[in-house]
Structure formats: structure tokens, C-alpha cells
Design a protein around this motif. Structure first.
Motif, PDB file in Angstrom:
ATOM      1  N   MET A 173       0.961  -1.232  -0.245  1.00 45.13           N
ATOM      2  CA  MET A 173       0.100  -0.011  -0.221  1.00 45.13           C
ATOM      3  C   MET A 173       0.775   1.599  -0.374  1.00 45.13           C
ATOM      4  O   MET A 173       1.777   1.422   0.413  1.00 45.13           O
ATOM      5  CB  MET A 173      -1.420   0.519   1.301  1.00 45.13           C
ATOM      6  N   HIS A 231      -2.096   4.774   3.543  1.00 42.24           N
ATOM      7  CA  HIS A 231      -1.386   3.672   4.514  1.00 42.24           C
ATOM      8  C   HIS A 231      -1.705   4.890   6.005  1.00 42.24           C
ATOM      9  O   HIS A 231      -1.832   3.909   7.209  1.00 42.24           O
ATOM     10  CB  HIS A 231       0.181   2.971   4.395  1.00 42.24           C
ATOM     11  N   LEU A 263      -4.949   4.896   6.622  1.00 43.71           N
ATOM     12  CA  LEU A 263      -5.651   3.832   7.589  1.00 43.71           C
ATOM     13  C   LEU A 263      -5.368   4.001   8.898  1.00 43.71           C
ATOM     14  O   LEU A 263      -6.168   3.073  10.251  1.00 43.71           O
ATOM     15  CB  LEU A 263      -5.319   2.116   6.825  1.00 43.71           C
ATOM     16  N   GLU A 293      -7.659   3.474  12.255  1.00 39.36           N
ATOM     17  CA  GLU A 293      -7.464   2.400  13.104  1.00 39.36           C
ATOM     18  C   GLU A 293      -7.270   3.150  14.525  1.00 39.36           C
ATOM     19  O   GLU A 293      -7.647   2.876  15.364  1.00 39.36           O
ATOM     20  CB  GLU A 293      -6.306   1.979  12.965  1.00 39.36           C
ATOM     21  N   ILE A 340      -8.554   3.378  18.562  1.00 42.69           N
ATOM     22  CA  ILE A 340      -8.118   2.724  20.052  1.00 42.69           C
ATOM     23  C   ILE A 340      -8.672   3.723  20.719  1.00 42.69           C
ATOM     24  O   ILE A 340      -8.467   3.514  21.698  1.00 42.69           O
ATOM     25  CB  ILE A 340      -6.873   2.110  19.668  1.00 42.69           C
ATOM     26  N   GLY A 375      -7.966  -1.776  -0.062  1.00 42.48           N
ATOM     27  CA  GLY A 375      -8.016  -2.208   1.433  1.00 42.48           C
ATOM     28  C   GLY A 375      -8.595  -0.750   1.952  1.00 42.48           C
ATOM     29  O   GLY A 375      -8.053  -0.710   3.665  1.00 42.48           O
ATOM     30  N   SER A 393     -10.137   1.298   4.189  1.00 37.32           N
ATOM     31  CA  SER A 393     -11.591   0.925   4.503  1.00 37.32           C
ATOM     32  C   SER A 393     -11.647   1.173   6.082  1.00 37.32           C
ATOM     33  O   SER A 393     -10.857   1.169   6.325  1.00 37.32           O
ATOM     34  CB  SER A 393     -12.081  -0.309   3.615  1.00 37.32           C
ATOM     35  N   GLN A 444     -14.047  -6.520  18.779  1.00 35.00           N
ATOM     36  CA  GLN A 444     -13.323  -7.723  19.209  1.00 35.00           C
ATOM     37  C   GLN A 444     -14.472  -8.834  20.512  1.00 35.00           C
ATOM     38  O   GLN A 444     -15.518  -8.844  19.811  1.00 35.00           O
ATOM     39  CB  GLN A 444     -12.174  -6.891  20.011  1.00 35.00           C
ATOM     40  N   ASP A 461      -4.744  -5.980  28.884  1.00 32.09           N
ATOM     41  CA  ASP A 461      -3.870  -4.668  28.311  1.00 32.09           C
ATOM     42  C   ASP A 461      -4.692  -3.523  28.513  1.00 32.09           C
ATOM     43  O   ASP A 461      -4.309  -2.060  28.358  1.00 32.09           O
ATOM     44  CB  ASP A 461      -5.107  -5.014  26.418  1.00 32.09           C
ATOM     45  N   ASP A 467      -0.066   4.765  19.242  1.00 31.48           N
ATOM     46  CA  ASP A 467      -0.273   2.618  19.244  1.00 31.48           C
ATOM     47  C   ASP A 467      -0.513   2.633  17.551  1.00 31.48           C
ATOM     48  O   ASP A 467      -0.039   1.362  17.240  1.00 31.48           O
ATOM     49  CB  ASP A 467      -0.925   2.274  20.237  1.00 31.48           C
ATOM     50  N   SER A 493       2.906   1.042  15.067  1.00 31.20           N
ATOM     51  CA  SER A 493       2.458  -0.122  14.410  1.00 31.20           C
ATOM     52  C   SER A 493       2.589  -1.278  13.739  1.00 31.20           C
ATOM     53  O   SER A 493       2.655  -1.663  13.216  1.00 31.20           O
ATOM     54  CB  SER A 493       1.504  -0.625  15.676  1.00 31.20           C
ATOM     55  N   VAL A 494       1.374   0.301  12.659  1.00 29.20           N
ATOM     56  CA  VAL A 494       1.447  -0.099  10.938  1.00 29.20           C
ATOM     57  C   VAL A 494       2.663   0.248  10.182  1.00 29.20           C
ATOM     58  O   VAL A 494       3.458  -0.928   9.395  1.00 29.20           O
ATOM     59  CB  VAL A 494      -0.132   0.757  11.286  1.00 29.20           C
ATOM     60  N   PRO A 525       4.811  -3.361  16.129  1.00 24.67           N
ATOM     61  CA  PRO A 525       3.441  -3.272  17.334  1.00 24.67           C
ATOM     62  C   PRO A 525       4.162  -3.463  19.225  1.00 24.67           C
ATOM     63  O   PRO A 525       4.272  -2.378  20.121  1.00 24.67           O
ATOM     64  CB  PRO A 525       2.657  -4.489  17.937  1.00 24.67           C
TER      65      PRO A 525
END
Lengths: 308, 433
Positions: free
Chosen positions: A1, A6, A9, A13, A17, A154, A156, A231, A240, A271, A275-276, A280
Motif C-alpha cells: 500500500m 496507509h 488507515l 485505526e 483505539i 484495502g 476502508s 473484538q 491490556d 499505537d 505499529s502499522v 506493535p
């Protein structure tokens, strides 16, 4: 990507979080701010919220939205009640002594976790989202023909994840209004500033403590109900969020609500993004390092007031 | 913060009393009378099998079904007269899905419960952490773990895997199907520990042998709960995604993969581990329709179901879709748990061949199992025929590839024992006891 989509995205995310994290950390922070209690069982109240959401949605059946909406109300209420009762039964008996409350809440942690294992079981169980459309996102790119809109592979998000972000913001706003604009909020802030004087003015400090402990737990449970369609409910899922919430609260300043919000978005985004693009593990290393630096150079946290 | 040092310690008398009660309770539980009515043997005391169980921790869903299968298998063995005329008793210890606790469990089997053999457990890190202790205790350790660590020579003569095939064999027999039917450019997604690394290493070799290549390898920490952020690393040229995940977050993993790709997904080939204990009809999994899975044993009843499979399925309490008879939402770990059933039957056969009487005969038992070879399909081996390799302590068997067809996993291809064979990497029989 490509880098641009990227990054977008990763940011999305990270925001999801952060939204959950801000609710969980806020609960921890309020409890510490008012009661000076470090609640190690906070993650288990989070888990309990998710597990109850599963029970509620399973019992009601029908369209997933019905169960989810009911869970959104019932789970935080029940969890708040359990927390208030455990405050009366345990924390009050040990006079909120800082060392013994830590041991006491560790005890609560084990009791809740093992009871869940014995009743709910070891499986991860899903709760269906009330709505969950995949939304493909466009990306703009300069090329020979000028600005062009493309639909990268991807890139989305789902409508439900957007809802989580808005729901968290709404709850935050409501919480802020509650603390600053209502009488109960005033009593809570009075207890936070000086519980002895508040008592002298007729504030029922014991009841306020139980309510605050319940409110803190209910916020964690609400975060969990929001996250459980993404989740699954699982008896170990509290570990966590507890660790992340502590990180946030230490960076933001224990007991400082604006600090908690800022720190939650800082940690959530870092995070998501680190992590992307890296790993992570690196994201966790950086968060832990940040905690260590804050403790050394600014022990009161970003927004906390230094103790005199 | 002021630290209060309240000296309110428990008095010595109370502490002693507490210890006494605890010791008494332990002694009583050790004196439980065994089942009656077994043929008169040299000793009528029960044969004790220590069961190392993932009762807690990330493997707990497997632990519960391994337990159910073990209980069913032992009941069948006891109903038919036990082993060498003696009843069999299972002693269960929780390993917490944790290597150090796994080793402690073995220690308890030997020193506290005086077990004859140890058995159980799936997660490879627990097996790798426990096996050295088994050798030190000279306790035969029968594992049901799939990892290649037994056959690789990494472990020892006391550790055997006679009831379930290993990852290397599974992967070697899957690669031709993937390369010929799905595509040659593969992206692998696997958990970042020994079991996942076995998949990574052996599949990379196996697909290259078929003229394919692995274009990306994405390792995910086993305790991860959110996955979307890993998917952008999947290269655009990918033709097939090979996924194998374990742990409580597997459903999130598969769901987020579906959301990431939307309507334009590559071919998917997954190990059923990614969905063990999860219903294939769970909300959000619709996109798995017409994708492929490896299964150790078909979860859904097939048209050509054998009599042994039927009896076994009923004995472990599963319905036609591999879920509990009591609760259709309670899905089993059907593709793995047959290993417990078959391993216990191998222990029984081994003890009978060695005329096992007590711990002094443990080496005879291991030699008897090492001497085993072909095991025909039967109620002892309901998954199918097996071939045990005494040198590598590893069993070989058939593998299934199923395609999700209208919400049912339908077996599309069966790989034979021969498809999964590979050269020996160790000869444990040359090691001394």
C-alpha cells in the motif's frame, strides 16, 4: 500500500483505539482523583462490561441493534453497581489505605476474572454489531491529468467503527457537563479537592466514594460494550486496557481529566501509527519509555498539578 | 504517601492450623477409592495418567475440549476393562498455557500424584518448555501438539507424539493443492512463536518445490487483539493468503480480514486453527464462503462418514456441525481433539504390549510404542489410518482440505499418508534412557 493511504488507515485505526482508551482511562482517573485509590481491578470491570453485553444480547435475541442498545444501558449499570458494592464491602473496611487498597483491588481482580472463567467459560464470544457496513475510502493523487480520485486496495473503515468514535466523544461531553454543571458533579469535585472540609459541610463522603467507584467502573464497562462487536468478550481481555489506561493516566496526570483525554489520544494514535509502520512491540516500547520519562521529569503528569 | 506498617500478622498457631487443614484436604483427595469391578491383575491400583490441561490462559478453549475428549476416551477404555486389567484414572493439572507452569505440572504428576505417564497439551511453547523436565523425571510424555519440535529432534526420548500429525507433514501435503488450484504467489500470516515459525519455514520450502513463492511473511504476536493494521503489508500481487492464527482473538482476525478486502479479495487458504471453537456461521464471516481450510478432522459430518467417526462424534458429545450436543453455539476444537482420543488408545496398546505394571516399566512402554508402525482406521483411530515412525516419535496420517460451501465445510481433497512423509531428522531410539 502507498504511504498516503496507509497513513490514513493507520490514523483511523488509531482513533478507534484512542476512543475506547479515553473512556477506560477516564474511569481510572476519576477514581484516583476523588478517592486516591489505585484500582487494579479496573480492567476486570472492562471485561465484565463486555461479558454482560454478550449475555444481554443473547437473552434478548431479535435484531442485533435491540440487544446492543439494551447492553449499552444495562452493562454499565450492573457493573457500576457491582463496583459500588465492592467499595462498600472491601475498600471502605480498609479505610482506603493506599497500600491495602492495591492489594484489595488485586483480590477483586482475581475474584471477577475467575468467576467469569467458571461461569462464562474460556471461549471468546462475539456480539453482533447493530450495523456494520464496509465503507471504502477514496484517496486523492496528483498525476498528469491533475487531481485524481482513486480507491486504494484495502483503504476502508466500517460504519460501526465510526460510530464508536462519535459515541466516545458524546460520552466524554456528557461526562464533562455532568462534572461541571450538576450538583452531584459539584459534590464530587468538592470531595476531590478536600474530603475533610467537604465532610464538614455535610457532604456524605462515603456515599460519594461508592458512587465514584461505580461511575469509574461503569465508564470502563461502557468502553467495553462499544468494543465488543469489534473484538470478542473473553475473560482475559481486561489486562491490556488496564495497562494502557495506567500508561495514559500517568502521562496525563493522575486525577486530571483534560490530561487524560490528551494522553489517551497521544497513546492511541502512536499505537495505531507506529505499529502499522514499524512494529506493535516498538509502539509499546515507546509508550513505556514515555511513562518512564514523565515519571522522572514531570512526575505530576502533563496536566497534573504538582503536590505542594 | 505515608506508609503505615500495621503489624497484624496471622499468629503462628493460626498459620499452623491452616497448613494442617490444607494438608489434610490433600491427603483425603489422594485417598479417593478407585472404580471397582476390574479383573484381578497383579496390582489392582489404577493406572494414573497425568493430563496437562490448558484450563486457563489463551489455550483455555482447546483445554476444555481436550478435557471432554479425554474423559470420553477414558470412559470407553474403562468400560472395556481398563489397561492390563486395571482401571485408568486421569489426574488433571492446569498448565495456564504457560511453559514454566507446564513443567511444574509434570513435576506434580511425578512427585505428588505418582502418575505412570504424562499426556496432553497443544500449545508448542508449553510442550517445548515441559519436555526437558519430562526427560529429567524419566516420565513418558505423550503430546498432542502438532508442532514439528518432536520430529525435528529438538526434544528427547521421553517425548512422543503418536496421535496427531505435525505441521511439517501437514504443510508438505497442502502445498501442491495450493500451487495447482489457488495460486503461486502466497502471503503468509502466522502467529509469532514456534508453531507459527514451523508453518513459515516449512511452507516456504514446500511451495518453492511446487514452483511458487512466498511474497510476504506477516508475523503477529499471539496475544494481539486488533489486526487491521497488519493487513496493509500484504503485497498487491498476492494471489493466495495463507493464514493460521490461534488464541482467543481468532474471530476478530478473520472478520477484520474480510472487512479489509471487501469485495476484491485474493484466494484464501486457512488452517482451521484460525477458527477452532468458533462457528463458521458467526456474524461477519460470510465472506469465507468458497474459501479453503485445512482440517485435521472434518468438523461437519461428510456424506461418506465412517462408522468409527460416527461413534466417536457421539462419544465426545458433538453434533453434526461439531458443536456441543447441549448448545449449538458451543463449537468444539474438532480438528485437533481427536488427537487426545487416539493418543490414549496408543498408550493403552503400548502398555498392553509392554505388559506394563508400574513406573519401573516406563522404558519398556516407550520401546513398545517405538515399535509401532501402521495403525488401521478403527474406533481407536477414528480420524483415519496412521503410520507411526518410532525413530522420530511422530505419527503420520491423512489431511483434509475443505471448502466452505453454503456455510458447510465440505471436504474437497484428502491428502494421503504418503503425501505428508518427509525424511527423518532424528533417531531417538539411539539415545539412552
Amino acid at each position: 500500500m502507498d504511504f498516503g493511504p496507509h497513513l490514513m488507515l493507520a490514523t483511523l485505526e488509531g482513533t478507534v483505539i484512542a476512543s475506547i482508551l479515553v473512556l477506560t482511562a477516564m474511569g481510572l482517573s476519576i477514581v484516583f482523583g476523588v478517592m486516591r485509590v489505585v484500582n487494579v481491578a479496573h480492567g476486570e470491570f472492562f471485561m465484565l462490561g463486555a461479558v454482560l453485553a454478550w449475555y444481554v444480547s443473547k437473552m434478548l435475541g431479535g435484531h442485533p441493534a435491540i440487544g446492543f442498545a439494551a447492553a449499552l444501558v444495562i452493562a454499565p449499570l450492573v457493573v457500576g453497581l457491582i463496583a459500588a458494592v465492592s467499595d462498600q464491602l472491601i475498600l471502605k473496611r480498609i479505610n482506603y489505605d493506599p497500600d491495602r487498597t492495591i492489594v484489595g483491588t488485586i483480590g477483586i481482580l482475581f475474584i471477577i476474572q475467575q468467576t467469569t472463567l467458571m461461569t462464562f467459560g474460556p471461549e471468546a464470544r462475539p456480539v453482533e454489531a447493530p450495523f456494520n457496513q464496509r465503507l471504502a475510502l477514496p484517496w486523492f493523487e496528483f498525476s498528469e491529468g491533475g487531481l485524481q480520485m482513486i480507491w486504494p486496495w484495502g483503504l476502508s473503515i466500517t460504519s460501526y467503527k465510526l460510530f464508536v468514535i462519535f459515541a466516545a466523544l458524546t460520552v466524554l461531553l456528557a461526562l464533562w457537563l455532568f462534572l461541571t454543571r450538576t450538583k452531584i458533579g459539584l459534590i464530587m469535585r468538592a470531595t476531590q479537592q478536600d474530603s475533610e472540609t467537604a465532610k464538614a459541610f455535610g457532604v456524605p463522603v462515603g456515599t460519594v466514594y461508592s458512587c465514584v467507584f461505580g461511575l469509574g467502573a461503569a465508564l470502563a464497562a461502557l468502553g467495553a460494550v462499544l468494543v465488543v462487536p469489534i473484538q470478542q468478550a473473553h475473560y482475559l481481555m481486561g489486562a491490556d486496557p488496564l495497562l494502557m489506561a495506567f500508561t495514559v493516566v500517568i502521562i496525563g496526570g493522575l486525577g486530571s481529566l483534560p490530561g487524560t483525554v490528551i494522553a489517551a489520544f497521544l497513546i492511541g494514535m502512536s499505537d495505531g501509527i507506529i505499529s502499522v509502520f514499524f512494529s506493535p512491540t516498538l509502539a509499546q516500547i515507546i509508550a513505556t519509555f514515555l511513562v518512564a520519562m514523565i515519571l522522572v521529569f514531570r512526575p505530576q503528569g502533563l496536566m497534573g498539578k504538582a503536590e505542594t | 504517601m505515608t506508609i503505615k506498617t500495621t503489624k497484624n500478622a496471622v499468629s503462628r498457631r493460626k498459620a499452623l492450623l491452616g497448613l494442617g487443614v490444607g494438608a489434610g484436604a490433600l491427603a483425603t483427595s489422594g485417598l479417593m477409592p478407585g472404580a471397582m469391578g476390574f479383573a484381578q491383575a497383579q496390582s489392582s491400583a489404577p493406572i494414573k495418567i497425568g493430563f496437562q490441561k490448558h484450563a486457563t490462559g489463551i489455550g483455555a478453549a482447546y483445554g476444555r475440549w481436550y478435557d471432554a475428549t479425554t474423559t470420553a476416551a477414558i470412559q470407553r477404555i474403562n468400560d472395556s476393562g481398563g489397561i492390563n486389567g486395571r482401571p485408568v484414572e486421569i489426574v488433571t493439572e492446569d498448565d495456564g498455557t504457560d511453559p514454566s507452569r507446564g513443567a511444574e505440572a509434570l513435576e506434580k504428576f511425578e512427585k505428588l500424584h505418582s502418575c505412570d505417564v504424562a499426556f496432553g497439551t497443544l500449545f508448542s511453547h508449553v510442550v517445548i518448555g515441559s519436555a526437558p523436565r519430562a526427560a529429567e523425571l524419566k516420565l513418558p510424555y505423550f503430546v498432542v501438539s502438532e508442532g514439528h519440535h518432536v520430529a525435528s529432534g529438538m526434544l528427547n526420548r521421553y517425548t512422543l507424539q503418536p496421535g496427531i500429525t505435525d505441521v511439517k507433514s501437514q504443510v508438505v501435503s497442502m502445498a501442491p493443492f495450493i500451487a495447482n488450484n489457488l495460486g503461486k504467489k502466497v502471503t503468509m500470516i502466522f502467529p509469532d512463536f514456534a508453531f507459527g515459525h514451523d508453518h513459515r519455514d516449512f511452507f516456504t520450502q514446500a511451495i518453492e518445490a511446487q514452483g511458487g513463492e512466498v511474497v510476504a511473511k506477516i508475523a503477529i504476536p499471539p496475544t494481539e487483539t486488533s489486526f487491521t493494521r497488519y493487513f496493509p503489508s500484504i503485497p498487491r500481487e498476492t494471489e493466495v493468503i495463507y493464514h493460521v492464527m490461534v488464541g482467543p482473538a481468532v474471530l476478530t482476525f478473520v472478520k477484520e480480514m474480510g472487512e479489509f478486502f471487501g469485495p476484491s479479495r485474493p484466494e484464501l487458504f486457512g488452517f482451521i486453527d484460525s477458527l477452532e471453537a468458533v462457528g463458521i456461521d458467526s456474524p461477519g464471516l460470510e465472506f469465507l464462503e468458497s474459501t479453503y481450510f485445512w482440517e485435521g478432522m472434518p468438523r461437519h459430518v461428510q456424506d461418506n462418514q465412517s462408522e468409527a467417526e460416527k461413534t466417536y462424534r457421539a462419544a465426545v458429545g458433538c453434533d453434526d456441525r461439531g458443536a456441543s450436543l447441549d448448545d449449538p453455539a458451543d463449537v468444539s476444537t474438532y480438528a485437533h481433539m481427536f488427537g487426545c482420543w487416539e493418543t490414549l488408545n496408543v498408550i493403552k496398546a503400548g502398555m498392553e504390549a509392554a505388559d506394563y505394571q508400574g513406573p519401573q516399566d516406563r522404558t519398556k512402554l516407550i520401546e513398545a510404542v517405538e515399535a509401532m508402525s501402521d495403525m488401521p482406521e478403527s474406533l481407536d483411530h477414528p480420524q483415519g489410518a496412521k503410520r507411526f515412525n518410532g525413530k522420530t516419535h511422530q505419527v503420520f496420517g491423512q489431511q483434509f482440505i475443505s471448502k466452505v460451501t453454503e456455510g458447510k465445510m465440505v471436504v474437497e481433497h484428502v491428502a494421503t499418508i504418503e503425501d505428508g512423509l518427509y525424511e527423518d531428522e532424528v533417531d531417538y531410539t539411539t539415545q539412552s534412557f
